[in-house]
Scaffold this active site. Structure first.
Site, PDB file in Angstrom:
ATOM      1  N   ARG A 125       0.866  -1.190   0.000  1.00 31.93           N
ATOM      2  CA  ARG A 125       0.000   0.000   0.000  1.00 31.93           C
ATOM      3  C   ARG A 125       0.893   1.227   0.000  1.00 31.93           C
ATOM      4  NH1 ARG A 125      -2.592   0.561   5.182  1.00 31.93           N
ATOM      5  NH2 ARG A 125      -1.125   2.260   5.417  1.00 31.93           N
ATOM      6  N   GLU A 144       4.990   7.039   2.270  1.00 32.23           N
ATOM      7  CA  GLU A 144       5.819   5.820   2.320  1.00 32.23           C
ATOM      8  C   GLU A 144       5.095   4.724   1.565  1.00 32.23           C
ATOM      9  OE1 GLU A 144       5.993   3.424   5.792  1.00 32.23           O
ATOM     10  OE2 GLU A 144       3.910   3.760   6.319  1.00 32.23           O
ATOM     11  N   ASN A 146       4.181   0.627   2.101  1.00 34.94           N
ATOM     12  CA  ASN A 146       4.175  -0.468   3.073  1.00 34.94           C
ATOM     13  C   ASN A 146       4.260  -1.781   2.312  1.00 34.94           C
ATOM     14  OD1 ASN A 146       3.332   1.146   5.627  1.00 34.94           O
ATOM     15  ND2 ASN A 146       1.887   1.782   4.043  1.00 34.94           N
ATOM     16  N   LYS A 305      12.506   2.894   5.094  1.00 35.11           N
ATOM     17  CA  LYS A 305      12.561   4.330   4.802  1.00 35.11           C
ATOM     18  C   LYS A 305      13.893   4.708   4.182  1.00 35.11           C
ATOM     19  CE  LYS A 305       8.658   5.038   7.521  1.00 35.11           C
ATOM     20  NZ  LYS A 305       8.086   3.770   7.960  1.00 35.11           N
ATOM     21  N   LYS A 364      12.788  10.496  10.547  1.00 32.91           N
ATOM     22  CA  LYS A 364      12.202   9.149  10.562  1.00 32.91           C
ATOM     23  C   LYS A 364      13.237   8.058  10.838  1.00 32.91           C
ATOM     24  CE  LYS A 364       8.375   9.923   7.374  1.00 32.91           C
ATOM     25  NZ  LYS A 364       7.588   9.265   6.316  1.00 32.91           N
ATOM     26  N   ARG A 450      -7.544   7.650   5.115  1.00 31.56           N
ATOM     27  CA  ARG A 450      -7.528   7.805   6.573  1.00 31.56           C
ATOM     28  C   ARG A 450      -7.434   9.283   6.890  1.00 31.56           C
ATOM     29  NH1 ARG A 450      -2.399   4.456   7.977  1.00 31.56           N
ATOM     30  NH2 ARG A 450      -1.832   5.478   6.041  1.00 31.56           N
TER      31      ARG A 450
HETATM   32  P1  ADP Z   1       4.903   4.358   9.607  1.00 31.93           P
HETATM   33  O1  ADP Z   1       5.693   3.341   8.896  1.00 31.93           O
HETATM   34  O2  ADP Z   1       5.149   4.390  11.070  1.00 31.93           O
HETATM   35  O3  ADP Z   1       3.460   4.327   9.225  1.00 31.93           O
HETATM   36  P2  ADP Z   1       4.993   6.827   8.085  1.00 31.93           P
HETATM   37  O4  ADP Z   1       6.129   7.262   7.254  1.00 31.93           O
HETATM   38  O5  ADP Z   1       3.795   6.375   7.360  1.00 31.93           O
HETATM   39  O6  ADP Z   1       5.541   5.725   9.092  1.00 31.93           O
HETATM   40  O7  ADP Z   1       4.605   7.996   9.076  1.00 31.93           O
HETATM   41  C1  ADP Z   1       3.571   7.876  10.015  1.00 31.93           C
HETATM   42  C2  ADP Z   1       2.613   9.051   9.913  1.00 31.93           C
HETATM   43  O8  ADP Z   1       3.337  10.276  10.090  1.00 31.93           O
HETATM   44  C3  ADP Z   1       1.948   9.178   8.566  1.00 31.93           C
HETATM   45  O9  ADP Z   1       0.772   8.416   8.517  1.00 31.93           O
HETATM   46  C4  ADP Z   1       1.676  10.664   8.476  1.00 31.93           C
HETATM   47  O10 ADP Z   1       0.507  10.989   9.192  1.00 31.93           O
HETATM   48  C5  ADP Z   1       2.865  11.275   9.213  1.00 31.93           C
HETATM   49  N1  ADP Z   1       3.941  11.635   8.271  1.00 31.93           N
HETATM   50  C6  ADP Z   1       4.930  10.827   7.845  1.00 31.93           C
HETATM   51  N2  ADP Z   1       5.735  11.452   6.973  1.00 31.93           N
HETATM   52  C7  ADP Z   1       5.239  12.684   6.830  1.00 31.93           C
HETATM   53  C8  ADP Z   1       5.628  13.817   6.047  1.00 31.93           C
HETATM   54  N3  ADP Z   1       6.685  13.781   5.253  1.00 31.93           N
HETATM   55  N4  ADP Z   1       4.882  14.936   6.144  1.00 31.93           N
HETATM   56  C9  ADP Z   1       3.803  14.972   6.964  1.00 31.93           C
HETATM   57  N5  ADP Z   1       3.391  13.958   7.719  1.00 31.93           N
HETATM   58  C10 ADP Z   1       4.094  12.816   7.667  1.00 31.93           C
HETATM   59 MG    MG Z   2       2.591   4.793   7.432  1.00 28.79          MG
END
Ligand code: ADP
Ligand code: MG
EC number: 6.3.2.3
Length: 474
Positions: A125, A144, A146, A305, A364, A450
């Site tokens: 996803r 990102e 998944n 990442k 991250k 979401r």
């Molecule tokens: P995880 O693998 O923990 O889901 P994500 O990269 O999806 O990591 O980050 C988790 C959440 O943080 C995302 O669902 C989003 O809400 C927020 N987030 C992540 N990266 C960004 C970004 N570059 N800008 C704004 N919000 C972000």
């Molecule tokens: Mg995520």
């Protein structure tokens, strides 16, 4: 994006009545989670949190996200087949991040032994937010991808009926008809079924690696039900069960309780806390088998990442997808700014920029599951601490996406109905199957929207921050 539900959001009494109806419909449709108190039992369940109204999403961005999904499938698959790229990309990370290092150890071990698996299945996803550009127009930017345990494809199949219901109650039948039908679980099951078929043993089953405490069971059951309709049986076992009762025969075929396994579908194993010594052994056993792992260890690593950050470096997409300039252009258009924090000038500069303008960046670590990223003052403190240490290589820095907030109500068990400022994250589910070098399936199979209140920087539905939603295309 302005909201077209503006006037409806003013009338508190009407909102409360609508919310009651929406919640009852959600329960009836099976938009369910087990409770935090009883996460291993379905005796008591509640509705999964969701928005009262669907949220507006520009059709052009939805179409763009769907159109690039097959490219992302190809890209992940290409990375997973490129040991030199994985090794080079993760070399600094695995020195500093123990979890990635352990995954990588397993990867090296199966590579050296020779990969027994011949059929490969990706269920992923890709997640996006809508960056508000200087001229006010939104742009699709990937958060990102998944590649393991990508969830909510099952519940997302059931939420359109809830939002249609809400709009029908308001006699907005034309609007209700605009809500897209969506059935990711069907598509995900199609991928599993194809992999099962290509594995080629009529009596073999699918093994879902499950967590002991699983609130999101109904999401998983949706896929299980689709498989059963195709006469494919799925068994649910924990890593612990695998280590006790799993075995390989001389041809590397995997058996569980004496039953041959064609496909292993992981809904566990993406976080350090999910692995005991025993569980790491079980993971290795599964990886060494010729069963189709979804994902195999290489594909899990392709979803880190660090890999995402390296993919944004000039020339890398071209190297991984040679002769496909159009796919490369589509992919690159969705990339936000991504910066390596490896020791050296490039990393130093990224840190200087982030410290000068913290609100424009996210820090991250190599983690999945939400709630791990650092923002604002926390990010500044972490960077100050990390900047002279090699440990910084276990993180990446990312441009922070700033969508334009809009109003909606987030419905959660036990919470009052309130209108709040929100932002959304769109996910597109992708499925691919490869047999040897031949790609036999490459599809997008649905979406997940979401939505969360703007005061939360991080976290998904499982983390209790975001709620399920549907795009209302405009
Ligand atoms: P995880 O693998 O923990 O889901 P994500 O990269 O999806 O990591 O980050 C988790 C959440 O943080 C995302 O669902 C989003 O809400 C927020 N987030 C992540 N990266 C960004 C970004 N570059 N800008 C704004 N919000 C972000
Ligand atoms: Mg995520």
């Amino acid at each position: 994006m302005a909201t077209s539900w503006g006037s409806l959001l003013q009338d508190e009494q009407q909102l409360e009545e609508l919310a009651r109806q929406a919640v009852d419909r959600a329960l009836a449709e099976g938009v369910l989670l087990r409770t935090t108190q009883e996460p291993s039992s379905s005796d008591v369940v509640n509705y999964a949190p969701f928005t009262l109204f669907p949220s507006l999403v520009p059709s052009a961005l939805l179409e763009q996200a769907y159109a690039v999904q097959m490219d992302f499938n190809l890209l992940v698959d290409a990375v997973s087949q490129n040991p030199a790229f994985l090794e080079q990309t993760l070399s600094s990370t695995i020195k500093m991040d123990n979890f990635t290092a352990r995954l990588f150890d397993i990867y090296k071990q199966v590579l050296e032994e020779g990969i027994a698996q011949t059929v490969f299945l990706g269920l992923n996803r890709s997640d996006y937010m809508f960056q508000c550009s200087a001229d006010g127009s939104p742009a699709l930017k990937q958060i990102e991808i998944n590649t393991i345990s990508a969830s909510f494809g099952g519940l997302a199949s059931r939420t359109p009926a809830v939002h249609q219901h809400v709009l029908n109650v308001l006699s907005k039948t034309k609007e209700a008809a605009k809500i897209l039908s969506n059935n990711p679980s069907k598509g995900l099951a199609l991928g599993i079924a194809k992999a099962w078929e290509l594995y080629g043993s009529a009596n073999a089953q699918v093994l879902l690696i499950a967590q002991e405490k699983e609130r999101n069971i109904f999401d998983q059951r949706a896929i299980e039900n689709e498989l059963l309709a195709k006469n494919i049986h799925l068994i649910r076992r924990r890593f612990e069960d695998v280590s006790e009762k799993g075995s390989l025969d001389q041809d590397q075929r995997l058996f569980m309780d004496g039953q041959e396994i064609a496909v292993v579908y992981f809904r566990d194993g993406y976080m350090p806390s999910q692995y005991s010594t025993q569980n790491w052994k079980a993971r290795l056993l599964l990886e060494r088998s010729c069963a189709v792992k979804c994902p195999d260890i290489a594909t899990q690593l392709a979803g880190t990442k660090k890999v995402q950050q390296e993919l944004s470096r000039a020339g890398v997409l071209e190297m991984l997808l040679p002769g496909q300039p159009e796919a490369v252009a589509r992919l690159r258009a969705t990339f936000a700014g991504l910066y390596s924090l490896d020791m050296g000038e490039e990393g130093d500069q990224a840190i200087t920029e982030a410290l000068a303008a913290p609100s424009r960046f996210v820090l991250k670590p190599q983690r999945e599951g939400g709630g791990n990223n650092l923002y604002g003052e926390e990010m500044v403190q972490a960077l100050e601490q990390l900047k002279d240490h090699e440990e910084r290589a276990s993180y990446i820095l990312m441009e922070k996406i700033e969508p334009e907030p809009f109003e909606n109500c987030l419905l959660r068990p036990g919470s009052p109905v309130r209108v709040v400022q929100c932002i959304s994250e769109l996910g597109i589910f992708g499925v691919y199957v490869r047999q040897g070098k031949t790609l036999v399936m490459n599809k997008h199979v649905g979406h997940l929207l979401r939505t969360k209140a703007i005061e939360h920087a991080d976290g998904g539905v499982a983390a209790g921050v975001a709620v399920l939603d549907n795009p209302y295309p405009v």
